[in-house]
Motif scaffolding. Structure first.
Motif, short mmCIF file in Angstrom:
data_model
loop_
_atom_site.label_atom_id
_atom_site.label_comp_id
_atom_site.label_asym_id
_atom_site.label_seq_id
_atom_site.Cartn_x
_atom_site.Cartn_y
_atom_site.Cartn_z
N ALA A 1 0.98 -1.56 -0.34
CA ALA A 1 -0.74 -0.22 -0.08
C ALA A 1 1.11 1.34 -0.10
O ALA A 1 2.32 1.20 0.54
CB ALA A 1 -0.56 -0.35 1.25
N PRO A 2 0.28 2.53 -0.09
CA PRO A 2 0.97 3.54 -0.46
C PRO A 2 1.96 4.38 1.14
O PRO A 2 1.26 3.54 2.33
CB PRO A 2 0.17 4.48 -0.50
CG PRO A 2 -0.60 4.37 -1.23
CD PRO A 2 -0.87 2.27 -0.82
N TYR A 3 3.37 4.25 0.83
CA TYR A 3 3.56 4.72 2.29
C TYR A 3 3.57 6.40 2.73
O TYR A 3 3.66 7.07 2.41
CB TYR A 3 4.67 4.56 2.20
CG TYR A 3 6.25 4.95 3.46
CD1 TYR A 3 5.88 4.01 4.65
CD2 TYR A 3 6.82 5.97 3.78
CE1 TYR A 3 6.42 3.88 5.73
CE2 TYR A 3 7.60 6.42 4.64
CZ TYR A 3 7.63 4.79 5.21
OH TYR A 3 8.59 5.58 6.68
N LEU B 1 5.76 5.80 -3.33
CA LEU B 1 6.31 4.91 -2.06
C LEU B 1 5.69 3.83 -1.46
O LEU B 1 4.19 4.46 -1.52
CB LEU B 1 7.34 5.10 -1.13
CG LEU B 1 8.11 6.31 -1.14
CD1 LEU B 1 8.53 7.47 -0.31
CD2 LEU B 1 9.13 5.72 -2.57
N LYS B 2 6.30 2.09 -1.54
CA LYS B 2 5.25 1.49 -1.15
C LYS B 2 5.82 0.66 0.06
O LYS B 2 7.31 0.26 -0.04
CB LYS B 2 4.21 0.50 -2.46
CG LYS B 2 3.62 1.40 -3.76
CD LYS B 2 3.75 -0.23 -4.52
CE LYS B 2 3.33 0.56 -6.34
NZ LYS B 2 2.52 -0.77 -7.00
N SER B 3 4.75 0.12 0.27
CA SER B 3 5.50 -0.33 2.49
C SER B 3 4.49 -1.70 1.87
O SER B 3 3.32 -1.67 2.04
CB SER B 3 5.20 0.09 3.43
OG SER B 3 3.60 0.79 4.08
N ASN B 4 5.19 -2.84 2.74
CA ASN B 4 3.84 -4.30 2.59
C ASN B 4 2.78 -3.72 4.14
O ASN B 4 3.45 -3.71 5.19
CB ASN B 4 4.57 -5.34 2.79
CG ASN B 4 5.87 -5.22 1.79
OD1 ASN B 4 5.50 -5.03 0.93
ND2 ASN B 4 6.84 -5.69 1.88
N ALA C 1 19.38 1.40 -0.96
CA ALA C 1 18.53 1.12 -0.99
C ALA C 1 16.79 2.15 -0.99
O ALA C 1 16.26 1.39 -1.42
CB ALA C 1 17.82 0.49 0.86
N LEU C 2 16.92 3.12 -0.93
CA LEU C 2 16.22 3.90 -1.27
C LEU C 2 16.11 4.36 -2.47
O LEU C 2 14.91 5.00 -2.84
CB LEU C 2 16.56 5.79 -0.87
CG LEU C 2 15.66 6.55 -0.70
CD1 LEU C 2 14.35 6.36 0.35
CD2 LEU C 2 16.08 8.32 0.01
N GLY D 1 10.72 1.47 -6.33
CA GLY D 1 8.87 0.96 -6.90
C GLY D 1 9.44 -0.51 -6.38
O GLY D 1 8.10 -1.20 -6.50
N GLU D 2 10.61 -0.30 -6.07
CA GLU D 2 11.10 -2.16 -5.96
C GLU D 2 10.81 -3.29 -4.77
O GLU D 2 10.78 -4.09 -3.98
CB GLU D 2 12.45 -2.46 -6.56
CG GLU D 2 12.25 -2.46 -7.94
CD GLU D 2 13.82 -1.84 -8.06
OE1 GLU D 2 14.75 -2.68 -7.72
OE2 GLU D 2 13.66 -1.72 -9.88
#
Length: 562
Positions: free
Chosen positions: A463-465, A483-486, A542-543, A549-550
């Motif tokens: 989902a969007p971070y 940006l996405k986060s699980n 990492a950023l 989007g990875e």
């Protein structure tokens, strides 16, 4: 007669007092315990913790010529029928012989005061305990209890044990899952599970115990449940079979272990790496089929996205005749995986490579790999130069003295070392704080690499971070991207089931970096100096991938907390 026997025991006890193995007060306590519960005086001294079985048996052998006695295998196997195998493993006892109603057992640790009485009640026999070193108990258990299966099993004294999956000449082949429902031979289950993994092109098999038995998962991109499910009784047999095949210590069921055996398919043999981890329901096993050819491909894949790192390592491999590369990171960071992939590239240029490893994870052809207990690493490092290798690999450096020795060695030959630290800058800070800054300034440290496994964005629950107020200034320079986060789902909830991307921080120790060491900068100050000079930290790397989007942004932000 009883008085004479007690006098003899007192005399033996007095000898132990005279040589300093026990005190007079401890002997008196043991004699009182002997009066209440019986047993030999040596047994009672050990049970009370006044002397260890290893020290007592060593004393008897050196001073009285009394060595460990072995009964014939048939005699021990008859006694083994009386003591359940799981009981023998749990209490570290070995069957010796059965004479009438007396069952003689070997015992190494007497941690349970009522053990002998409990064993007598369980077996229905009088128990006669004999003291044995723990190493001998393991040997006795291994030989006294038969393997749960013998079909397709080849046990060797020195070479790796072999488990056959397919052999047409011996009419050995795996059964289909449906055929296993009434099968009690655990070897057939293991054979079919491995065959299914090969068929599905899965290199990893996870065996997870639960209250009712165990589940079997295979891995491609992620782990997924297979159609195999083992009943509890069978999983106990499978555990013993895997321990024996991989030569693991069945007496160390409360500690993680790591070993291997060979899987045979017709004339082809594959290395099966076995990792055992204790859980409340039993040992959890990860089986990895290892093909050395994958290491070289893995090295190219790992270093390909990081050209500065690849150039630095190629420079070390092709030109270095001294100096050290350090691979650092916390447990689970991917440092061991990267180290082994690095092995494959080093083999092209160095003919004599000697490794000192706390645990040999994968056997690599052409290398002299040595498994060294962490407590013995310093002694091994002191002697490694005598072997005249072209390259030394150390996994891992854990003490200041070990670090000092690696720098002494690397003044004469190239060396690769693994250290436990958060990142490259903390590793360098640790070395400087322990008096090794001058060695770094002298050019003996070539490069420090810090791998890190970061979860990929989950295709099912990401989902969007949401950027917090504290993070706004840190991320203000980012382009306008999503940006996405699980969020956590059945697909990615557990670390076993979550695909990750390895990122690599490279800290080349050149003249510019050595200038950063003037004064006594902390790890955070070193990190800031490196960033100001245009070098990328773990967080920066990492950023960059999170922006594409990875990577899971929540995991990326954790790298910024240091």
């Amino acid at each position: 007669m009883p008085q004479t026997q007690n006098t003899e025991k007192k005399l033996f006890g007095q000898i132990l007092v005279d040589v300093g193995l026990v005190t007079a007060e401890q002997l008196e306590v043991a004699l009182e315990e002997q009066k209440r519960h019986g047993g030999k005086i040596g047994f009672n001294l050990c049970r009370l913790g006044f002397v260890t079985t290893d020290k007592l048996t060593e004393f008897l052998e050196e001073n009285f010529g009394v060595a460990v006695a072995y009964e014939p295998l048939s005699v021990r196997q008859k006694a083994a029928d009386i003591i359940p195998r799981n009981l023998a493993l749990y209490y570290k006892i070995a069957p010796i012989k059965l004479e009438g109603n007396t069952l003689t057992i070997g015992i190494a640790q007497i941690e349970h005061p009522n053990l002998i009485a409990a064993l007598s009640e369980v077996t229905g026999h009088i128990i006669d305990p004999l003291l044995y070193p723990e190493s001998e108990i393991r040997t006795l258990i291994d030989s006294s209890y038969k393997l749960p299966t013998e079909r397709g099993v080849e046990v060797f004294s020195f070479a790796d044990n072999v488990f056959t999956i397919v052999d047409n000449s011996k009419k050995i082949k795996p059964l289909a899952a449906a055929q296993l429902k009434n099968e009690r031979d655990v070897g057939e289950w293991l054979r079919s599970i491995i065959a299914e993994a090969i068929k599905e092109k899965s290199r990893e098999v996870l065996l997870k115990p639960d209250p009712d038995g165990a589940s079997v998962s295979l891995k491609k991109d992620t782990f997924y449940l297979s159609e195999f499910s083992l009943p509890a009784g069978l999983y106990d047999d499978l555990t013993f079979l895997l321990l024996r095949l991989a030569r693991m210590n069945p007496l160390e069921l409360q500690k993680p272990q790591h070993s291997r055996f060979l899987v045979k398919i017709q004339e082809r043999k594959i290395v099966m790496v076995v990792s055992a981890f204790p859980t409340i329901y039993g040992l959890r096993f990860l089986l990895e089929m290892f093909d050395e050819r994958l290491l070289r491909r893995s090295f190219e894949e790992m270093t390909g996205p990081f050209p500065i790192l690849k150039t630095s390592l190629e420079d070390f491999i092709l030109r270095a005749r001294q100096g050290m590369v350090i691979i650092t990171g916390p447990e689970g960071s991917g440092r061991t995986s990267f180290l082994y992939s690095f092995f494959s590239r080093c083999k092209d240029e160095f003919k004599e490579i000697l490794t000192l490893e706390n645990a040999v994870r994968y056997p690599v052809s052409g290398l002299s790999q040595t498994q060294v207990d962490p407590d013995d690493m310093e002694e091994a490092l002191e002697n490694v130069i005598k072997q005249k290798p072209e390259l030394v690999i150390v996994n891992a450096v854990r003490t200041v003295r070990s670090a000092e020795l690696t720098f002494l060695i690397t003044a004469r030959m190239p060396l690769i070392a693994v250290m436990s630290s958060y990142d490259s800058f903390m590793a360098i800070d640790w070395l400087c704080r322990h008096g090794l800054k001058s060695a770094i300034k002298a050019g003996l440290l070539h490069t420090v690499i810090s791998p890190r496994l970061i979860p990929l964005v989950c295709p099912q629950c990401s989902a969007p971070y949401e950027i917090s107020p504290e993070e706004i200034s840190l991320l203000s320079s980012l382009p306008d991207v999503l940006l996405k986060s699980n969020q956590g789902c059945d697909y990615c909830r557990h670390s076993d089931d979550q695909s990750s991307q390895m990122i690599l921080e490279c800290c080349r120790i050149d003249a510019e970096f050595i200038s950063f060491l003037e004064g006594a900068p902390s790890a955070s100050q070193l990190r800031k100096l490196a960033k100001n000079a245009g070098r990328k930290t773990l967080f920066d790397i990492a950023l960059q991938q999170a922006v594409r989007g990875e990577l899971d942004m929540q995991s990326v932000m954790k790298l910024q907390s240091f």
